[in-house]
Design a protein around this motif. Structure first.
Motif, PDB file in Angstrom:
ATOM      1  N   LYS A 226       0.881  -1.214   0.054  1.00 47.04           N
ATOM      2  CA  LYS A 226      -0.179   0.021  -0.191  1.00 47.04           C
ATOM      3  C   LYS A 226       0.738   1.168  -0.128  1.00 47.04           C
ATOM      4  O   LYS A 226       0.657   2.170  -0.817  1.00 47.04           O
ATOM      5  CB  LYS A 226      -0.955  -0.057   1.142  1.00 47.04           C
ATOM      6  CG  LYS A 226      -1.918   1.369   1.522  1.00 47.04           C
ATOM      7  CD  LYS A 226      -2.779   1.252   0.270  1.00 47.04           C
ATOM      8  CE  LYS A 226      -3.739   2.285   0.616  1.00 47.04           C
ATOM      9  NZ  LYS A 226      -4.840   2.471  -0.397  1.00 47.04           N
ATOM     10  N   ARG A 227       1.937   1.223   0.878  1.00 44.59           N
ATOM     11  CA  ARG A 227       2.758   2.429   0.792  1.00 44.59           C
ATOM     12  C   ARG A 227       3.535   2.987  -0.420  1.00 44.59           C
ATOM     13  O   ARG A 227       3.342   3.888  -0.851  1.00 44.59           O
ATOM     14  CB  ARG A 227       3.896   2.291   1.754  1.00 44.59           C
ATOM     15  CG  ARG A 227       4.841   3.568   2.105  1.00 44.59           C
ATOM     16  CD  ARG A 227       5.886   3.114   3.029  1.00 44.59           C
ATOM     17  NE  ARG A 227       6.705   2.069   2.559  1.00 44.59           N
ATOM     18  CZ  ARG A 227       7.589   1.711   1.683  1.00 44.59           C
ATOM     19  NH1 ARG A 227       7.978   3.021   1.100  1.00 44.59           N
ATOM     20  NH2 ARG A 227       8.256   0.734   1.354  1.00 44.59           N
ATOM     21  N   THR A 229       2.416   1.854  -3.420  1.00 51.05           N
ATOM     22  CA  THR A 229       1.304   2.192  -4.215  1.00 51.05           C
ATOM     23  C   THR A 229       1.096   3.858  -4.081  1.00 51.05           C
ATOM     24  O   THR A 229       0.804   4.370  -5.068  1.00 51.05           O
ATOM     25  CB  THR A 229      -0.026   1.244  -4.218  1.00 51.05           C
ATOM     26  OG1 THR A 229       0.456   0.203  -4.584  1.00 51.05           O
ATOM     27  CG2 THR A 229      -0.921   1.874  -5.369  1.00 51.05           C
ATOM     28  N   ASP A 230       0.740   4.334  -2.980  1.00 53.58           N
ATOM     29  CA  ASP A 230       0.479   5.573  -2.709  1.00 53.58           C
ATOM     30  C   ASP A 230       1.484   6.514  -3.109  1.00 53.58           C
ATOM     31  O   ASP A 230       1.084   7.653  -3.526  1.00 53.58           O
ATOM     32  CB  ASP A 230       0.253   5.732  -1.226  1.00 53.58           C
ATOM     33  CG  ASP A 230      -1.088   5.330  -0.608  1.00 53.58           C
ATOM     34  OD1 ASP A 230      -1.908   4.677  -1.372  1.00 53.58           O
ATOM     35  OD2 ASP A 230      -1.079   4.913   0.559  1.00 53.58           O
ATOM     36  N   GLU A 231       2.934   6.127  -3.058  1.00 62.08           N
ATOM     37  CA  GLU A 231       4.093   6.888  -3.474  1.00 62.08           C
ATOM     38  C   GLU A 231       3.685   7.171  -4.776  1.00 62.08           C
ATOM     39  O   GLU A 231       4.127   7.989  -5.661  1.00 62.08           O
ATOM     40  CB  GLU A 231       5.135   6.434  -2.778  1.00 62.08           C
ATOM     41  CG  GLU A 231       5.289   6.346  -1.323  1.00 62.08           C
ATOM     42  CD  GLU A 231       6.647   5.604  -0.953  1.00 62.08           C
ATOM     43  OE1 GLU A 231       7.255   4.986  -1.693  1.00 62.08           O
ATOM     44  OE2 GLU A 231       7.038   5.864   0.304  1.00 62.08           O
ATOM     45  N   LEU A 233       1.219   6.897  -6.881  1.00 60.97           N
ATOM     46  CA  LEU A 233       0.182   7.804  -7.075  1.00 60.97           C
ATOM     47  C   LEU A 233       0.379   9.367  -7.083  1.00 60.97           C
ATOM     48  O   LEU A 233       0.156  10.140  -7.813  1.00 60.97           O
ATOM     49  CB  LEU A 233      -1.215   7.371  -6.569  1.00 60.97           C
ATOM     50  CG  LEU A 233      -1.844   6.027  -6.879  1.00 60.97           C
ATOM     51  CD1 LEU A 233      -2.893   5.857  -6.078  1.00 60.97           C
ATOM     52  CD2 LEU A 233      -2.476   6.435  -8.330  1.00 60.97           C
ATOM     53  N   GLU A 234       1.138   9.656  -5.895  1.00 59.94           N
ATOM     54  CA  GLU A 234       1.378  10.825  -5.592  1.00 59.94           C
ATOM     55  C   GLU A 234       2.478  11.393  -6.610  1.00 59.94           C
ATOM     56  O   GLU A 234       2.329  12.376  -7.190  1.00 59.94           O
ATOM     57  CB  GLU A 234       2.178  11.110  -4.177  1.00 59.94           C
ATOM     58  CG  GLU A 234       1.071  10.902  -3.047  1.00 59.94           C
ATOM     59  CD  GLU A 234       1.757  10.792  -1.713  1.00 59.94           C
ATOM     60  OE1 GLU A 234       3.101  11.016  -1.750  1.00 59.94           O
ATOM     61  OE2 GLU A 234       1.182  10.869  -0.714  1.00 59.94           O
ATOM     62  N   LYS A 248      -5.615   5.164 -10.478  1.00 58.40           N
ATOM     63  CA  LYS A 248      -6.446   4.989  -9.043  1.00 58.40           C
ATOM     64  C   LYS A 248      -7.752   4.128  -8.989  1.00 58.40           C
ATOM     65  O   LYS A 248      -7.775   3.333  -8.490  1.00 58.40           O
ATOM     66  CB  LYS A 248      -6.669   6.119  -8.518  1.00 58.40           C
ATOM     67  CG  LYS A 248      -7.154   5.911  -7.024  1.00 58.40           C
ATOM     68  CD  LYS A 248      -7.378   7.265  -6.166  1.00 58.40           C
ATOM     69  CE  LYS A 248      -7.922   7.162  -4.754  1.00 58.40           C
ATOM     70  NZ  LYS A 248      -6.695   6.297  -3.826  1.00 58.40           N
ATOM     71  N   GLU A 255      -6.544  -3.096   2.142  1.00 56.75           N
ATOM     72  CA  GLU A 255      -6.586  -1.771   2.997  1.00 56.75           C
ATOM     73  C   GLU A 255      -7.582  -0.851   2.525  1.00 56.75           C
ATOM     74  O   GLU A 255      -8.319  -0.129   3.165  1.00 56.75           O
ATOM     75  CB  GLU A 255      -5.335  -1.034   3.128  1.00 56.75           C
ATOM     76  CG  GLU A 255      -4.318  -1.883   3.969  1.00 56.75           C
ATOM     77  CD  GLU A 255      -3.644  -2.737   3.115  1.00 56.75           C
ATOM     78  OE1 GLU A 255      -2.935  -3.568   3.759  1.00 56.75           O
ATOM     79  OE2 GLU A 255      -3.589  -3.036   2.075  1.00 56.75           O
ATOM     80  N   ASP A 256      -8.294  -1.049   1.412  1.00 60.54           N
ATOM     81  CA  ASP A 256      -9.164  -0.129   0.817  1.00 60.54           C
ATOM     82  C   ASP A 256     -10.741  -0.772   0.875  1.00 60.54           C
ATOM     83  O   ASP A 256     -11.406   0.143   0.808  1.00 60.54           O
ATOM     84  CB  ASP A 256      -9.275  -0.091  -0.773  1.00 60.54           C
ATOM     85  CG  ASP A 256      -7.499   0.698  -1.111  1.00 60.54           C
ATOM     86  OD1 ASP A 256      -7.322   1.536  -0.582  1.00 60.54           O
ATOM     87  OD2 ASP A 256      -7.254   0.244  -2.231  1.00 60.54           O
ATOM     88  N   ALA A 350     -10.109  11.803  -3.916  1.00 55.89           N
ATOM     89  CA  ALA A 350      -8.983  11.287  -3.207  1.00 55.89           C
ATOM     90  C   ALA A 350      -7.573  11.862  -3.980  1.00 55.89           C
ATOM     91  O   ALA A 350      -6.741  12.282  -3.373  1.00 55.89           O
ATOM     92  CB  ALA A 350      -8.998   9.820  -3.065  1.00 55.89           C
TER      93      ALA A 350
END
Length: 351
Positions: A226-227, A229-231, A233-234, A248, A255-256, A350
């Motif tokens: 998850k971490r 993936t978030d990085e 997307l950012e 996204k 976790e979603d 989001a």
């Protein structure tokens, strides 16, 4: 649990009818064991077994032992195996997907008809490629590894291959043609992968090609934690906000689950075995636990809550595997249009 009390007059009779007898056998297995079998039955078969259980009288231990013994005897006195080799092949076809079958066995026992199951149009990919503009092919092949180019050219008509080869840079051309001398038949999974990439790259329309880029990137991102993936997307959102939103919408991690619409959660967990849910929720935060429990039926919810209350230790690798199964199921259902991963507009907010 099967009730053991029964009157002496009924003891020798036992459950009558195939559905009733099957219901008793499933009850003796308990929820974990029965769930493994139920997923292989059709809805009609499950309904028949449920109906067979409705009129059941209490079953004694003696009747239960007799039923199990008859079941074992039926296996012993069956017709035997008339053609083990073919039966095993049929069994594997039914138990495994064509991709899994090809990966395990290679070209062995996988004919062209079965190979086409990966991609209904894969049989004509080389003919279709020969109709593509030569310059487009050349520009694409210049960016590929010489070995890949050698494999592709070896599949084309000699006249078409010649028209492509003569336009390549001399050093690159000589390397490719030297490799063509040693090109060997590809294993089925590799061949299908090459053909799929050609379809998605050279044969797809610009709109399809764009969608394929997002799909391929999403498949990679969905395998990251998850971490990470978030990085990702950012990083994309910083320079390509619209692309970040599109990507996204194709992502989903365990976790979603809290963000998954309730209706979608009902559909998702209706097809997940209870034992998998229990393992996946081991060590999960309360937000995720509540999101899952809210989507379970009353009986399944009680079972899950009872198991989690015992706080049994579950190996981390088992927890991760169970969570991946849930995520894959969600992505599959979303691709089939059976659920939505986010409420309308949620992805844009989001991002």
């Amino acid at each position: 649990m099967v009730t053991t009390y029964v009157t002496e007059s009924r003891m020798s009779q036992g459950p009558q009818g195939g559905a009733a007898r099957a219901a008793v056998l499933l009850l003796t297995l308990g929820a974990p064991g029965a769930s493994k079998l139920l997923k292989y039955l059709s809805p009609d078969e499950i309904r028949a077994i449920r109906q067979g259980a409705v009129g059941l009288e209490p079953v004694s231990r003696a009747q239960l032992e007799q039923l199990v013994e008859e079941f074992q005897n039926a296996l012993k006195t069956g017709p035997g195996l008339s053609g083990p080799a073919q039966q095993m092949k049929d069994l594997l076809k039914n138990a495994l997907s064509p991709e899994e079958l090809a990966t395990i066995l290679g070209d062995e026992d996988v004919d062209d008809h079965e190979a086409a199951a990966f991609d209904p149009g894969s049989g004509s990919v080389w003919t279709d490629l020969e109709k593509v503009d030569r310059e487009a092919i050349i520009m694409t092949l210049k960016r590929e590894h010489p070995q890949v180019v050698a494999v592709i050219l070896s599949k084309l008509d000699p006249d078409v291959a010649t028209g492509i080869v003569i336009k390549l840079e001399p050093v690159f051309r000589h390397d490719v043609m030297r490799r063509m001398l040693t090109v060997k038949p590809l294993a089925l999974p590799v061949r299908l992968l090459v053909e799929t990439q050609i379809r998605q790259g050279l044969l797809a329309s610009p709109e399809q090609a764009g969608g394929n880029r997002f799909t391929m990137l999403a498949e990679i991102a969905n395998r990251m934690d998850k971490r990470q993936t978030d990085e990702l997307l950012e990083a994309i959102a910083a320079v390509q906000p619209k692309d970040a939103v599109s990507l996204k919408n194709l992502l989903f991690a365990f976790e979603d689950i809290p963000a998954l619409p309730l209706k979608s959660r009902f559909v998702l967990f209706d097809g997940i075995p209870t034992e998998t849910v229990i393992i996946a929720l081991s060590g999960a935060v309360e937000d995720i636990k509540n999101g899952v429990l809210e989507a379970l039926g009353a009986r399944a919810r009680r079972m899950v809550e009872a198991e989690l209350a015992q706080k049994n230790s579950v190996p981390p690798q088992d927890v991760a595997a169970a969570r991946r199964l849930v995520s894959k199921a969600a992505l599959r259902l979303a691709s089939e249009g059976k659920i939505v991963l986010r409420e309308e507009g949620a992805a844009e907010e989001a991002a």
